[in-house]
Structure formats: C-alpha cells, structure tokens
Write a protein that holds these residues in place. Structure first.
Motif, PDB file in Angstrom:
ATOM      1  N   PRO A 203       0.510  12.797  -3.845  1.00  0.00           N
ATOM      2  CA  PRO A 203      -0.761  12.916  -5.005  1.00  0.00           C
ATOM      3  C   PRO A 203      -1.978  12.574  -4.571  1.00  0.00           C
ATOM      4  N   TYR A 204      -3.077  12.940  -5.514  1.00  0.00           N
ATOM      5  CA  TYR A 204      -4.493  12.847  -5.056  1.00  0.00           C
ATOM      6  C   TYR A 204      -4.696  11.276  -5.445  1.00  0.00           C
ATOM      7  N   GLN A 205      -3.956  10.514  -6.257  1.00  0.00           N
ATOM      8  CA  GLN A 205      -4.003   9.312  -6.638  1.00  0.00           C
ATOM      9  C   GLN A 205      -2.764   8.782  -6.782  1.00  0.00           C
ATOM     10  N   TRP A 206      -2.259   7.855  -6.059  1.00  0.00           N
ATOM     11  CA  TRP A 206      -1.015   7.047  -6.259  1.00  0.00           C
ATOM     12  C   TRP A 206      -0.704   6.131  -7.667  1.00  0.00           C
ATOM     13  N   ASP A 207       0.097   6.272  -8.449  1.00  0.00           N
ATOM     14  CA  ASP A 207       0.374   5.485  -9.507  1.00  0.00           C
ATOM     15  C   ASP A 207       0.373   4.031  -9.170  1.00  0.00           C
TER      16      ASP A 207
ATOM     17  N   MET B 250      12.034   1.872   6.663  1.00  0.00           N
ATOM     18  CA  MET B 250      12.294   3.231   6.197  1.00  0.00           C
ATOM     19  C   MET B 250      12.741   3.176   4.888  1.00  0.00           C
ATOM     20  N   GLU B 251      13.558   2.153   4.379  1.00  0.00           N
ATOM     21  CA  GLU B 251      13.847   1.846   2.929  1.00  0.00           C
ATOM     22  C   GLU B 251      12.584   2.017   2.007  1.00  0.00           C
ATOM     23  N   TRP B 252      11.394   1.190   2.434  1.00  0.00           N
ATOM     24  CA  TRP B 252      10.109   1.320   1.823  1.00  0.00           C
ATOM     25  C   TRP B 252       9.741   2.465   1.693  1.00  0.00           C
ATOM     26  N   SER B 253       9.698   3.257   2.674  1.00  0.00           N
ATOM     27  CA  SER B 253       9.073   4.753   2.814  1.00  0.00           C
ATOM     28  C   SER B 253       9.540   5.633   1.824  1.00  0.00           C
ATOM     29  N   LYS B 254      10.616   5.494   1.484  1.00  0.00           N
ATOM     30  CA  LYS B 254      11.068   6.248   0.271  1.00  0.00           C
ATOM     31  C   LYS B 254      10.531   6.552  -1.138  1.00  0.00           C
ATOM     32  N   SER B 255       9.690   5.444  -1.332  1.00  0.00           N
ATOM     33  CA  SER B 255       8.941   5.343  -2.473  1.00  0.00           C
ATOM     34  C   SER B 255       7.388   5.097  -2.245  1.00  0.00           C
TER      35      SER B 255
ATOM     36  N   ARG C 268       0.787  -1.177   0.141  1.00  0.00           N
ATOM     37  CA  ARG C 268       0.080  -0.001   0.124  1.00  0.00           C
ATOM     38  C   ARG C 268       0.943   1.349  -0.074  1.00  0.00           C
ATOM     39  N   ARG C 269       0.477   2.393  -0.286  1.00  0.00           N
ATOM     40  CA  ARG C 269       0.850   3.618  -0.062  1.00  0.00           C
ATOM     41  C   ARG C 269       0.230   4.463   0.638  1.00  0.00           C
ATOM     42  N   PHE C 270       1.159   5.295   1.563  1.00  0.00           N
ATOM     43  CA  PHE C 270       0.277   6.115   2.626  1.00  0.00           C
ATOM     44  C   PHE C 270       0.962   7.656   2.559  1.00  0.00           C
ATOM     45  N   ASP C 271       0.262   8.518   2.618  1.00  0.00           N
ATOM     46  CA  ASP C 271       0.584  10.061   2.612  1.00  0.00           C
ATOM     47  C   ASP C 271       1.624  10.423   3.636  1.00  0.00           C
ATOM     48  N   GLY C 272       1.372   9.855   4.885  1.00  0.00           N
ATOM     49  CA  GLY C 272       2.370  10.330   5.765  1.00  0.00           C
ATOM     50  C   GLY C 272       2.651   9.035   6.625  1.00  0.00           C
ATOM     51  N   MET C 273       3.581   8.994   7.504  1.00  0.00           N
ATOM     52  CA  MET C 273       4.002   7.973   8.350  1.00  0.00           C
ATOM     53  C   MET C 273       4.739   8.870   9.490  1.00  0.00           C
TER      54      MET C 273
END
Length: 302
Positions: free
Chosen positions: A298-302, A128-133, A98-103
């Motif tokens: 982004p409003y919608q993650w790719d 932390m590495e995963w959070s980069k993208s 999944r993608r997150f706007d903030g962590m």
C-alpha cells in the motif's frame, strides 16, 4: 534510484566504488518520494560482508529503498563488533510497531541444530508471525528459507550425506511467473549447506509453487501462492570468492570437506573462480522488489 542506508556504514565506500547510487538519510529526507522500506534480518556471522552483498542488489533497481538492519537480541554475535551492531542494527522490540514493504531473512550456519534448538528460534518465530500483518513480502535465503518452510508450512529439513557446496545448474518450471521473468531456461546458482528440503513435500503442498530446481541441489526457488513468502535455498547473493573462503575456513578447522563442485576453473583451487550467476541474482532481486513489493504494498499503511 538509490538505496538509503545509515551514515558511516562500512559498506558505503565499496558500494560507491562499484558505482551503486547510495544516499544517506539526510539527503533522502529532502526528496518528496515514497521509498520502499526494507528490513534485513541478518543472521549471517560475517554481517558486514552480507550487508554489502545484499545492498548492491537492492541498489540496482529504479526504486528508492530505505534499509533497516535487524539483529537477534537473544543471540550474541561473535564475528561482528558490538559497536557495529549498536550503531547500525535495531532489535525487534524497536521495530515491531512499524510496517515494512519487504523483509529479507538471511541464512545462518546452524543447520546441525533442530530449529527449536537454535537460541534465537522463539524470537525469530515471533518476527515471522509479526511479518504476516506488518510486511508485504518476505524473501528468505538458505537456512532462512528452511526456517520459513518449517514455520509457515510444516516442511522440515533433513541432513545430507555430505555438505552441498558448489555451483549447480537449475531449471525454471514456469517462465510466466513474475519472480523468474527473464530467467534463462537453465542458469547457475551457488549452494552451501548440509541440509535440504523435500521437493515432494513442496510439490504436494497446495500453498506452494516450486519455480526452480536442480538435479544435484534439489529445490531452489519456492513461492507461496499468496505471494507473501519467497524461499531461495541457495546463495545467489554470494560473491565469486565466497565459496573459496568457506572451503579454506572448513579446511582450517580440520573438517573432512570436498572441494566445491563446478566452481574452481579446471578444479584447481589456485585458479580464481568466476561469477557465472550474477545476472540472475540481480534479476531475482529486481523482480522481487518490483512485482512482489512495489506493486503490492500500500502507498500508505493503515
């Protein structure tokens, strides 16, 4: 606008008592709105208390926020029930697609250990590495801030002669930076730690900005110049009585501990401490959500 949190989370009743707008998952699904998705990596031992502290801050903005909690699969929590963790927390394997706007990465009382000695260090570095993208902006608190500085920028912590505990005055170095927009020139903030990071190392790193510091407590708010990472070395989220409870706990363990500085009225442990940092805590979290999450994601993650 409300925070959307899991049904039956124990913090819900207290948040509603404090007049913070809470929405459960069923009602949130009926709203045609793009909420912010925030992942909280809760490393604190008393997880339910930390949940309440962070949720009241995330729920005090005009933005609708969906909250997910993450626990370490490679660490067995001793102060939070397994049923609570199983009900309200996910593991990295369950959220990594999944993608997150903030962590938010919280603190943890493990400063006596080198980072590589922490039993969940490999798992945390993977996150932390995963959070980069997969995350737009990461807010790191206390030990979480030190871990982020070490992993992303190679800046290690060092031990202090004694525990830094109390309320300290801080100055803002640049009022034009959005993260500290609206801050007073001097403001209070709690600290509770045995280690610190070098202000000199931070200031000489071209990737980092030191936005706030204290003569007694050192570096406080650090922002990466790409605005991806925010490191806060103290505990603005603490309640008025949190340091008092930590002090009592340390005494009960027989530790040689000093009374928290600038904390109890008249330095009398029988008097109730006052929260003199609340407004700046709310301001920091609202600035983070607005300028570094909402306006950047982004409003919608790719």
């Amino acid at each position: 606008m409300p925070i959307n949190i899991p049904k039956e989370l124990p913090a819900t009743e207290e948040l509603r008592h404090e007049k913070i707008f809470v929405m459960d998952e069923d009602r949130a699904r009926s709203q045609d709105i793009r909420p912010l998705n925030i992942l909280i990596v809760n490393l604190m031992p008393e997880k339910e208390r930390t949940e309440l502290q962070l949720l009241r801050l995330l729920g005090n903005t005009p933005l609708q926020v969906n909250i997910s909690f993450l626990r370490m699969k490679t660490h067995e929590a001793k102060n939070t029930s397994k049923s609570h963790l199983d009900t309200f927390y996910e593991t990295f394997g369950e959220v990594k697609d999944r993608r997150f706007d903030g962590m938010i990465i919280t603190g943890a009382p493990i400063e006596h250990l080198e980072f590589e000695e922490v039993d969940y260090w490999d798992e945390l570095t993977e996150i932390m590495e995963w959070s980069k993208s997969n995350v737009t902006s990461v807010l790191n608190i206390c030990w979480g801030a030190q871990a982020s500085l070490y992993y992303h920028y190679g800046i290690n912590k060092y031990p202090l002669p004694k525990k830094l505990s109390g309320i300290y005055q801080h100055r803002v170095s640049d009022q034009t930076i959005n993260l500290v927009r609206g801050f007073e020139d001097i403001f209070n903030a709690p600290h509770s730690r045995y280690t610190a990071v070098s202000m000199e190392d931070i200031e000489k790193d071209p990737r980092l900005l030191l936005l706030s510091s204290s003569e007694e407590a050192g570096a406080f708010i650090i922002l990466s110049k790409d605005e991806k990472h925010i490191m806060v070395t103290g505990h603005l989220e603490y309640d008025a009585d949190t340091l008092a409870e930590e002090y009592a706990r340390d005494l009960s363990k027989g530790l040689d501990i000093s009374i928290p500085e600038n904390y109890f009225p008249n330095n009398d442990v029988n008097q109730h401490p006052l929260n003199t940092w609340r407004s700046h805590t709310h301001l920091l979290f609202s600035n983070w959500l607005n300028y570094y999450v909402y306006q950047q994601t982004p409003y919608q993650w790719d």
